[in-house]
Scaffold this motif. Structure first.
Motif, PDB file in Angstrom:
ATOM      1  N   GLY A  89      44.144  82.183 -55.369  1.00 32.75           N
ATOM      2  CA  GLY A  89      44.424  80.943 -54.662  1.00 32.75           C
ATOM      3  C   GLY A  89      43.772  80.823 -53.300  1.00 32.75           C
ATOM      4  N   LEU A  90      43.082  81.885 -52.849  1.00 37.20           N
ATOM      5  CA  LEU A  90      42.371  81.833 -51.570  1.00 37.20           C
ATOM      6  C   LEU A  90      40.877  81.761 -51.865  1.00 37.20           C
ATOM      7  N   PHE A  91      40.286  80.611 -51.629  1.00 39.82           N
ATOM      8  CA  PHE A  91      38.934  80.373 -52.123  1.00 39.82           C
ATOM      9  C   PHE A  91      37.856  80.468 -51.056  1.00 39.82           C
ATOM     10  N   THR A  92      38.221  80.416 -49.795  1.00 39.65           N
ATOM     11  CA  THR A  92      37.225  80.506 -48.731  1.00 39.65           C
ATOM     12  C   THR A  92      37.438  81.795 -47.944  1.00 39.65           C
ATOM     13  N   GLU A  93      36.371  82.251 -47.331  1.00 35.37           N
ATOM     14  CA  GLU A  93      36.489  83.472 -46.534  1.00 35.37           C
ATOM     15  C   GLU A  93      37.420  83.263 -45.341  1.00 35.37           C
ATOM     16  N   SER A  94      37.367  82.093 -44.751  1.00 35.24           N
ATOM     17  CA  SER A  94      38.238  81.835 -43.598  1.00 35.24           C
ATOM     18  C   SER A  94      39.708  81.856 -43.999  1.00 35.24           C
ATOM     19  N   SER A  95      40.023  81.345 -45.204  1.00 38.56           N
ATOM     20  CA  SER A  95      41.416  81.367 -45.648  1.00 38.56           C
ATOM     21  C   SER A  95      41.873  82.789 -45.939  1.00 38.56           C
ATOM     22  N   MET A 148      34.673  89.330 -48.481  1.00 37.57           N
ATOM     23  CA  MET A 148      33.417  89.991 -48.142  1.00 37.57           C
ATOM     24  C   MET A 148      33.663  91.068 -47.086  1.00 37.57           C
ATOM     25  N   PHE A 149      32.751  92.031 -47.029  1.00 32.71           N
ATOM     26  CA  PHE A 149      32.842  93.066 -46.000  1.00 32.71           C
ATOM     27  C   PHE A 149      32.953  92.458 -44.603  1.00 32.71           C
ATOM     28  N   SER A 150      32.140  91.435 -44.340  1.00 32.11           N
ATOM     29  CA  SER A 150      32.139  90.849 -43.006  1.00 32.11           C
ATOM     30  C   SER A 150      33.488  90.232 -42.668  1.00 32.11           C
ATOM     31  N   SER A 151      34.154  89.663 -43.670  1.00 27.59           N
ATOM     32  CA  SER A 151      35.474  89.080 -43.445  1.00 27.59           C
ATOM     33  C   SER A 151      36.511  90.161 -43.181  1.00 27.59           C
ATOM     34  N   THR A 157      29.876 101.328 -44.137  1.00 26.27           N
ATOM     35  CA  THR A 157      30.108 100.159 -43.299  1.00 26.27           C
ATOM     36  C   THR A 157      31.282 100.336 -42.350  1.00 26.27           C
ATOM     37  N   PHE A 158      32.380 100.917 -42.855  1.00 28.29           N
ATOM     38  CA  PHE A 158      33.611 100.909 -42.072  1.00 28.29           C
ATOM     39  C   PHE A 158      33.906 102.211 -41.334  1.00 28.29           C
ATOM     40  N   ARG A 159      33.170 103.270 -41.631  1.00 31.79           N
ATOM     41  CA  ARG A 159      33.379 104.504 -40.854  1.00 31.79           C
ATOM     42  C   ARG A 159      33.137 104.257 -39.359  1.00 31.79           C
ATOM     43  N   PRO A 160      31.987 103.686 -38.948  1.00 33.16           N
ATOM     44  CA  PRO A 160      31.791 103.506 -37.509  1.00 33.16           C
ATOM     45  C   PRO A 160      32.748 102.490 -36.907  1.00 33.16           C
ATOM     46  N   LEU A 161      33.171 101.493 -37.693  1.00 36.53           N
ATOM     47  CA  LEU A 161      34.049 100.462 -37.155  1.00 36.53           C
ATOM     48  C   LEU A 161      35.475 100.979 -36.960  1.00 36.53           C
ATOM     49  N   ILE A 162      35.969 101.763 -37.927  1.00 33.89           N
ATOM     50  CA  ILE A 162      37.370 102.190 -37.895  1.00 33.89           C
ATOM     51  C   ILE A 162      37.551 103.534 -37.214  1.00 33.89           C
ATOM     52  N   ILE A 163      36.675 104.490 -37.550  1.00 33.27           N
ATOM     53  CA  ILE A 163      36.815 105.821 -36.957  1.00 33.27           C
ATOM     54  C   ILE A 163      36.007 105.952 -35.678  1.00 33.27           C
ATOM     55  N   GLY A 164      34.839 105.288 -35.662  1.00 38.24           N
ATOM     56  CA  GLY A 164      34.068 105.242 -34.434  1.00 38.24           C
ATOM     57  C   GLY A 164      32.981 106.289 -34.309  1.00 38.24           C
ATOM     58  N   ASP A 165      32.580 106.907 -35.437  1.00 38.81           N
ATOM     59  CA  ASP A 165      31.488 107.881 -35.350  1.00 38.81           C
ATOM     60  C   ASP A 165      30.419 107.562 -36.363  1.00 38.81           C
TER      61      ASP A 165
END
Length: 273
Positions: A181-187, A226-229, A265-273
């Protein structure tokens, strides 16, 4: 016994397919073994669960598991899953469950916690508190209890609140995939941010260190963001709640097939290394 990392980047490792345990990149500092299932099939004949895997020999698997834990990475046994409901309605069944976890712990040479992925049936919060208390008494206060609920489930929210108030919950990470039921990335972004802030953080008295986010990869989840979302969700929440614990992906097989894109993608964003 490794404790749950202060910032979690994790994946679920399914027994039926995927890479060897040793192939999981070190950026994944938390690994959920999926899954121990009820003896006799759901809902289980006694409350006990059993574990098996055919990805590699038992000897090699136990060696890989020991090496991962020796490196300080946290390994958690997940129980249940879709179509594997575990009935924990009585003290007798709860005792049988706990005894079976202790047996699997010996079988595997140790692990660091239990993840309650109990789906498809009634939840019994008081029995689960009892089980968690027994497991922490048996294996130490650092023995991790995690819970990956359906974000929209009122029963799951009630269980989360009960586990937290009892002092046995280490991480609740709602599964933000199958986003019907959520069709857009913003939603999708606004839905997840609002859900964490309005539903889940209040259940743990806004102790964001108890809260994480679940993500489903495209090849195994029909509806996801998406990853970016997902990165936007993380950055939005962690800016406001700096102790937000981390995130996991479902699942290692899919990320391996995508050349570990989630981990990269998410190691540097979440853990920071």
């Amino acid at each position: 016994m490794p404790a749950l990392p202060s910032r979690v980047l994790g994946c679920y490792w399914p027994v039926w397919s995927g890479p060897a345990l040793s192939a999981i990149p070190s950026g994944y500092n938390t690994i959920w073994l999926f899954a121990a299932v009820p003896v006799g099939g759901p809902p289980g004949t006694t409350g006990a669960v059993t574990w098996s895997q055919n990805r590699e020999s038992a000897t090699q698997f136990n060696t890989d598991l020991a090496d991962i834990r020796a490196a300080g990475r946290c390994v958690i046994l997940s129980v249940g899953g879709a179509n594997s409901y575990i009935d924990l309605s009585t003290r007798t069944r709860s005792d049988a469950f706990t005894a079976s976890i202790e047996k699997i712990h010996t079988q595997l040479g140790g692990f660091d916690g239990v993840d309650f992925d109990i789906e498809g049936g009634t939840l019994y919060p008081s029995q689960m508190v009892y089980i968690c208390e027994k497991l922490k008494a048996a294996f130490g206060s650092n023995f991790v209890i995690t819970y990956p609920p359906a974000p929209w489930s009122l029963a799951d929210r009630s269980l989360c609140s009960t586990l937290y108030k009892a002092g046995v919950l280490d991480l609740v990470a709602p599964q933000y995939y199958d986003l019907e039921g959520l069709f857009t990335e913003s939603s999708k972004i606004s839905n997840e941010v609002n859900s964490i802030e309005s539903a889940w953080l209040p259940l743990v008295n806004y102790n964001a260190a108890k809260v994480g986010l679940g993500y489903g990869l495209a090849s195994v989840v029909s509806e996801r963001m998406m990853f970016s979302s997902f990165a936007t969700v993380w950055k939005t929440l962690v800016t406001k709640y700096p102790s937000l614990r981390g995130a996991f992906c479902w699942q290692a097989t899919a990320d391996h097939a995508e050349e570990w894109s989630f981990e990269t993608t998410f190691r540097p964003l979440i853990i920071g290394d």
